[in-house]
Motif scaffolding. Structure first.
Motif, mmCIF file in Angstrom:
data_model
loop_
_atom_site.group_PDB
_atom_site.id
_atom_site.type_symbol
_atom_site.label_atom_id
_atom_site.label_comp_id
_atom_site.label_asym_id
_atom_site.label_seq_id
_atom_site.Cartn_x
_atom_site.Cartn_y
_atom_site.Cartn_z
ATOM 1 N N ILE A 1 0.840 -1.210 0.000
ATOM 2 C CA ILE A 1 0.000 0.000 0.000
ATOM 3 C C ILE A 1 0.868 1.251 0.000
ATOM 4 O O ILE A 1 0.577 2.242 -0.685
ATOM 5 N N ALA A 2 1.950 1.229 0.773
ATOM 6 C CA ALA A 2 2.822 2.408 0.868
ATOM 7 C C ALA A 2 3.475 2.742 -0.472
ATOM 8 O O ALA A 2 3.883 3.892 -0.695
ATOM 9 N N SER A 3 3.557 1.767 -1.372
ATOM 10 C CA SER A 3 4.189 2.017 -2.669
ATOM 11 C C SER A 3 3.235 2.643 -3.685
ATOM 12 O O SER A 3 3.675 3.087 -4.750
ATOM 13 N N TRP A 4 1.930 2.680 -3.368
ATOM 14 C CA TRP A 4 0.961 3.232 -4.318
ATOM 15 C C TRP A 4 1.050 4.753 -4.354
ATOM 16 O O TRP A 4 1.218 5.407 -3.318
ATOM 17 N N ARG A 5 0.842 5.309 -5.527
ATOM 18 C CA ARG A 5 0.804 6.770 -5.676
ATOM 19 C C ARG A 5 -0.641 7.168 -5.896
ATOM 20 O O ARG A 5 -1.173 7.048 -7.000
#
Length: 444
Positions: free
Chosen positions: A224-228
Motif C-alpha cells: 500500500i505504501a508504494s501506491w501513488r
C-alpha cells in the motif's frame, strides 16, 4: 519468517549490523523484535508468569514446540531465545532437510560443545518430519547436545511422536488480536515515515484481511505504501487493489477439526446464526460440501434423533439436492438443513440407548433368547420347547401381549428413556403406556 515488533520509533532501536543488513530488506524483516519484551500479542506465553517467562527467569531453556498459526512470532521467538540463552542457533526446515542434513547439524553441535558452545536447533514445520526422523532427535535431546525448538501450525498431539513430546514443552502461540495488529501497523507507518493512505474504515478492513497474521499485515502495508494515490482509499477500493487472503484453514489439519466442532456444537446448542457462520467459514476455507452434508446427517441422528424424525430426511434431501445442483446453488440446500437442525428439538436419548445396548450386549455375551420367542421349524426343535408359550401379539388385547423378550435370567433394563421434547414427548407417552400394560399383564 517475519513476525512481531515493538512500537518504538526507528531512532530508538539499536543500530543494525552494518555489513549484513545494508541491502534492501522487506518491511517485515526490518521490523523484527530485538528482544522478547518487544514481541506483541503473545503475553500468555511470554509474560512473567507465563511458560517462557518463568523458564527465562529460571535461566533454563528446555526443548520447546512452538505451536501456532502463521505470522505470530514462532521463528522470531526462537531466535531471541537463542540470544537470551547464549546459544548458537541453527535453522532448518523439515520441508527441505533430510537425514544427511541432520547428521551434519549434530556433528557441528558436537564440535561446538567441545569448544564450550551450546546449540539451539530450530526446526520449522517440524510436523513434516516422519516418525523415524523425529525419533532421531531423542538421543541428542537426552544427552543435551542440542536444545530443540520446533515450530508447527498443526496440533502436536496428532502430528508429533509421543516420545518427542515427552521431552519438549509445548508452548501455544495465538493469532494476533486487533490491538496487537493495530500496534504493528502503527509501528510500520513509523518505519515507513508516513501514514498509509486509507480511510478509517479501510484501515479496519486491512486489519481484518490480515486475519491475525502479522507477516501478512506488514506485507500488505508495504504494498500500500508504494501506491501513488491522491486521496485515501475506502474499503471497496482497497479490496479491489488487494486480493483478499485465504482464511487460515487446513482441510486435513487442526483448523478442520476446530471448525467442524464449532459447527456441531452450535447446532446442538440451537443457535442457527452461529451454526450458519461456522458452516460458511468452512465453505470459504474450501471444505468439501459433501463432508459437511455427511456431518449434518450425523448431527440429525446423534443430537436430534426421534425428537424430530424429519431432521434426518431434511439432511438427506439437502445432500441429494447438492449432488444434483452442485455449487454454489446446492450449498443453499445444505445451509437450509443447518438452520433446520439448529432449530429442531434436541434429544440424544436414542444415541444413549444404543450405546447402553451395545455395552449390555458385550457384557452378557452369548446368552440365548428365551425359548418361547424362537422359531420351531422342525419336530426336534419343538420337542426342545422352541416356540412353546409364545403369545401372538395381534391376538392379544390392544395388540400387546406383554411377554418378556429378554434372556430368561436377565432383568428387564430401561435402555431408551425419551426426553420430554418434540416428537419424543409422544414416544415417551407410548413407553409409559406399554409399561403399564406390561405390569398389568405380568410381562415384567
Amino acid at each position: 519468517m517475519a513476525d512481531l515488533f515493538d512500537s518504538l520509533p526507528s531512532a530508538d532501536r539499536p543500530a543494525a549490523a552494518p555489513a549484513a543488513e545494508t541491502g534492501p530488506r522487506p518491511l517485515a524483516d526490518r521490523l523484527r523484535p530485538r528482544a522478547l519484551a518487544e514481541v506483541l500479542g503473545q503475553e500468555a506465553a511470554l509474560g512473567p508468569e507465563a511458560p517462557l517467562g518463568t523458564m527465562l527467569a529460571a535461566g533454563q531453556i528446555p526443548s520447546l514446540i512452538l505451536w501456532g498459526p502463521p505470522g505470530v512470532g514462532k521463528t522470531t521467538i526462537a531466535r531471541l531465545l537463542a540470544r537470551e540463552a547464549g546459544l548458537h542457533m541453527v535453522e532448518i526446515s523439515a520441508i527441505f532437510a533430510g537425514v544427511a542434513d541432520l547428521k551434519k547439524v549434530f556433528e557441528e553441535a558436537r564440535q561446538r560443545r567441545r569448544a564450550g558452545q551450546g546449540t539451539l536447533l530450530f526446526v520449522d514445520e517440524i510436523h513434516r518430519f516422519n516418525k523415524a526422523q523425529q525419533d532421531g532427535f531423542l538421543p541428542h535431546l537426552e544427552s543435551g547436545l542440542i536444545t530443540l525448538v520446533g515450530a508447527t501450525t498443526e496440533n502436536p498431539s496428532f502430528e508429533l511422536n509421543a516420545a518427542l513430546l515427552s521431552r519438549a514443552h509445548v508452548v501455544v502461540l495465538t493469532r494476533l488480536g486487533h490491538e496487537a495488529l493495530e500496534a504493528m501497523l502503527a509501528r510500520a507507518e513509523a518505519e515507513l515515515g508516513a501514514r498509509l493512505p486509507l480511510t478509517a474504515e479501510a484501515r479496519a478492513h486491512l486489519l481484518a484481511m490480515a486475519d491475525g497474521d502479522g507477516r501478512s499485515l506488514l506485507n500488505m502495508a508495504e504494498v500500500i505504501a508504494s501506491w501513488r494515490i491522491a486521496e485515501p482509499l475506502g474499503p471497496k477500493a482497497l479490496g479491489q487493489r488487494l486480493q483478499q487472503r485465504a482464511a487460515n484453514y487446513d482441510k486435513s489439519g487442526d483448523g478442520h477439526y476446530n471448525l467442524i466442532s464449532a459447527l456441531h456444537k452450535s447446532v446442538r446448542g440451537s443457535d442457527p446464526d452461529a451454526a450458519l457462520y461456522w458452516f460458511a467459514r468452512m465453505l470459504e476455507g474450501g471444505e468439501d460440501p459433501r463432508f459437511l452434508a455427511r456431518r449434518l446427517t450425523r448431527m440429525a441422528v446423534e443430537d436430534i434423533g426421534l425428537a424430530d424424525p424429519q431432521a434426518q430426511a431434511v439432511c438427506i434431501d439437502g445432500w441429494q439436492t447438492y449432488e444434483r445442483l452442485g455449487s454454489p446453488e446446492g450449498e443453499l440446500a445444505l445451509a437450509q438443513a443447518v438452520i433446520y437442525l439448529a432449530l429442531a428439538p434436541k434429544s440424544n436419548a436414542g444415541y444413549v440407548a444404543y450405546k447402553a445396548a451395545r455395552a449390555l450386549a458385550k457384557k452378557t455375551g452369548s446368552v440365548p433368547p428365551p425359548k418361547h420367542i424362537l422359531n420351531a421349524p422342525t419336530g426336534l426343535m419343538r420337542d426342545q420347547g422352541y416356540g412353546a408359550g409364545y403369545a401372538y401379539d395381534h391376538d392379544a388385547e390392544d395388540g400387546f401381549s406383554g411377554q418378556h423378550y429378554f434372556p430368561d435370567d436377565m432383568a428387564r433394563p430401561d435402555l431408551y428413556q425419551p426426553v420430554d421434547r418434540g416428537f419424543e414427548r409422544d414416544l415417551g407417552k407410548r413407553v409409559e403406556y406399554f409399561a403399564r400394560l406390561r405390569a398389568r399383564r405380568g410381562g415384567s
